[in-house]
Design a protein around this motif. Structure first.
Motif, PDB file in Angstrom:
ATOM      1  N   LYS A  12       0.823  -1.212   0.000  1.00 42.83           N
ATOM      2  CA  LYS A  12       0.000   0.000   0.000  1.00 42.83           C
ATOM      3  C   LYS A  12       0.859   1.265   0.000  1.00 42.83           C
ATOM      4  O   LYS A  12       1.498   1.561  -0.983  1.00 42.83           O
ATOM      5  CB  LYS A  12      -0.959   0.003   1.187  1.00 42.83           C
ATOM      6  CG  LYS A  12      -2.111  -0.939   1.044  1.00 42.83           C
ATOM      7  CD  LYS A  12      -3.087  -0.689   2.157  1.00 42.83           C
ATOM      8  CE  LYS A  12      -4.389  -1.421   1.901  1.00 42.83           C
ATOM      9  NZ  LYS A  12      -5.384  -1.098   2.886  1.00 42.83           N
ATOM     10  N   ASP A  13       0.871   1.987   1.144  1.00 43.80           N
ATOM     11  CA  ASP A  13       1.594   3.254   1.210  1.00 43.80           C
ATOM     12  C   ASP A  13       2.960   3.116   1.883  1.00 43.80           C
ATOM     13  O   ASP A  13       3.501   4.070   2.404  1.00 43.80           O
ATOM     14  CB  ASP A  13       0.762   4.311   1.920  1.00 43.80           C
ATOM     15  CG  ASP A  13       0.445   3.952   3.352  1.00 43.80           C
ATOM     16  OD1 ASP A  13       0.679   2.795   3.740  1.00 43.80           O
ATOM     17  OD2 ASP A  13      -0.019   4.829   4.094  1.00 43.80           O
ATOM     18  N   ARG A  14       3.521   1.907   1.880  1.00 41.96           N
ATOM     19  CA  ARG A  14       4.800   1.655   2.538  1.00 41.96           C
ATOM     20  C   ARG A  14       5.731   0.898   1.587  1.00 41.96           C
ATOM     21  O   ARG A  14       5.336  -0.076   0.959  1.00 41.96           O
ATOM     22  CB  ARG A  14       4.566   0.820   3.796  1.00 41.96           C
ATOM     23  CG  ARG A  14       5.842   0.336   4.490  1.00 41.96           C
ATOM     24  CD  ARG A  14       5.527  -0.560   5.669  1.00 41.96           C
ATOM     25  NE  ARG A  14       4.810   0.142   6.713  1.00 41.96           N
ATOM     26  CZ  ARG A  14       5.391   0.730   7.767  1.00 41.96           C
ATOM     27  NH1 ARG A  14       6.693   0.641   7.914  1.00 41.96           N
ATOM     28  NH2 ARG A  14       4.674   1.357   8.663  1.00 41.96           N
ATOM     29  N   SER A  15       6.970   1.376   1.517  1.00 38.94           N
ATOM     30  CA  SER A  15       8.027   0.643   0.820  1.00 38.94           C
ATOM     31  C   SER A  15       8.980   0.122   1.881  1.00 38.94           C
ATOM     32  O   SER A  15       9.410   0.872   2.753  1.00 38.94           O
ATOM     33  CB  SER A  15       8.812   1.559  -0.125  1.00 38.94           C
ATOM     34  OG  SER A  15       7.981   2.056  -1.137  1.00 38.94           O
ATOM     35  N   ASP A  39       7.893   6.162  -3.929  1.00 43.33           N
ATOM     36  CA  ASP A  39       6.952   7.275  -3.881  1.00 43.33           C
ATOM     37  C   ASP A  39       5.876   7.066  -2.820  1.00 43.33           C
ATOM     38  O   ASP A  39       4.841   7.703  -2.844  1.00 43.33           O
ATOM     39  CB  ASP A  39       6.321   7.503  -5.252  1.00 43.33           C
ATOM     40  CG  ASP A  39       5.564   6.285  -5.751  1.00 43.33           C
ATOM     41  OD1 ASP A  39       5.566   5.245  -5.050  1.00 43.33           O
ATOM     42  OD2 ASP A  39       4.974   6.366  -6.831  1.00 43.33           O
ATOM     43  N   THR A  40       6.126   6.163  -1.908  1.00 40.69           N
ATOM     44  CA  THR A  40       5.147   5.864  -0.866  1.00 40.69           C
ATOM     45  C   THR A  40       5.266   6.843   0.302  1.00 40.69           C
ATOM     46  O   THR A  40       6.274   7.504   0.466  1.00 40.69           O
ATOM     47  CB  THR A  40       5.356   4.435  -0.339  1.00 40.69           C
ATOM     48  OG1 THR A  40       6.729   4.291   0.067  1.00 40.69           O
ATOM     49  CG2 THR A  40       5.026   3.416  -1.407  1.00 40.69           C
ATOM     50  N   LYS A  41       4.217   6.903   1.108  1.00 35.90           N
ATOM     51  CA  LYS A  41       4.186   7.782   2.279  1.00 35.90           C
ATOM     52  C   LYS A  41       5.266   7.384   3.296  1.00 35.90           C
ATOM     53  O   LYS A  41       5.927   8.224   3.891  1.00 35.90           O
ATOM     54  CB  LYS A  41       2.800   7.704   2.930  1.00 35.90           C
ATOM     55  CG  LYS A  41       2.670   8.380   4.266  1.00 35.90           C
ATOM     56  CD  LYS A  41       2.431   9.830   4.125  1.00 35.90           C
ATOM     57  CE  LYS A  41       2.163  10.448   5.505  1.00 35.90           C
ATOM     58  NZ  LYS A  41       2.230  11.873   5.452  1.00 35.90           N
ATOM     59  N   ASN A  72       6.523  15.623   3.890  1.00 36.58           N
ATOM     60  CA  ASN A  72       5.458  15.070   4.730  1.00 36.58           C
ATOM     61  C   ASN A  72       5.375  13.545   4.588  1.00 36.58           C
ATOM     62  O   ASN A  72       4.292  12.969   4.555  1.00 36.58           O
ATOM     63  CB  ASN A  72       4.108  15.716   4.442  1.00 36.58           C
ATOM     64  CG  ASN A  72       3.124  15.502   5.562  1.00 36.58           C
ATOM     65  OD1 ASN A  72       3.516  15.309   6.714  1.00 36.58           O
ATOM     66  ND2 ASN A  72       1.846  15.505   5.227  1.00 36.58           N
ATOM     67  N   ARG A  73       6.545  12.941   4.472  1.00 34.15           N
ATOM     68  CA  ARG A  73       6.651  11.486   4.389  1.00 34.15           C
ATOM     69  C   ARG A  73       7.499  11.017   5.569  1.00 34.15           C
ATOM     70  O   ARG A  73       8.088  11.827   6.286  1.00 34.15           O
ATOM     71  CB  ARG A  73       7.278  11.077   3.056  1.00 34.15           C
ATOM     72  CG  ARG A  73       6.414  11.535   1.871  1.00 34.15           C
ATOM     73  CD  ARG A  73       7.120  11.403   0.549  1.00 34.15           C
ATOM     74  NE  ARG A  73       7.427  10.020   0.274  1.00 34.15           N
ATOM     75  CZ  ARG A  73       8.425   9.639  -0.546  1.00 34.15           C
ATOM     76  NH1 ARG A  73       9.190  10.549  -1.133  1.00 34.15           N
ATOM     77  NH2 ARG A  73       8.668   8.375  -0.770  1.00 34.15           N
TER      78      ARG A  73
END
Length: 109
Positions: A12-15, A39-41, A72-73
């Motif tokens: 999802k939003d995690r690498s 490009d993840t959060k 903001n990551r």
């Protein structure tokens, strides 16, 4: 093992970047480029297979944490072997990461 191996897993939003071997001046660009591709959060650096990190590796992590914070990551460093954790603690890496965490707006993303 000498050198650095980086494998990437996305959720999802995690690498999750699993680093193995030695992180030093000779190969910090390899890790930096891999982090910049994400490009993840949340970018997680899993250090469970890391055997050695010199000051340039610690400097890279701080630099990347600053850049991601400005975007903001979040940079998370996990599964740090005890001998590396000790060195990062002395350098003050965790205090800097905590200050970034405290400066993030709450709620929302």
């Amino acid at each position: 093992m000498s050198g650095l191996e980086v494998s990437v897993h996305r959720e999802k939003d995690r690498s999750v970047l699993r680093v193995a071997g030695e992180l030093d001046f000779s190969n910090i660009n390899q890790l930096q480029q891999e982090i910049e591709r994400q490009d993840t959060k949340i970018v997680e650096i899993d250090c469970s297979a890391l055997q050695f990190m010199d000051s340039s590796g610690a400097g890279l992590l701080l630099s990347i944490a600053r850049v991601l914070n400005l975007q903001n990551r979040i940079l998370e460093i996990t599964h740090i072997p005890e001998h590396i954790y000790h060195d990062l603690d002395i350098i003050g890496v965790f205090r800097v990461l905590e200050s970034f965490k405290a400066s993030r707006p709450t709620g929302g993303n």
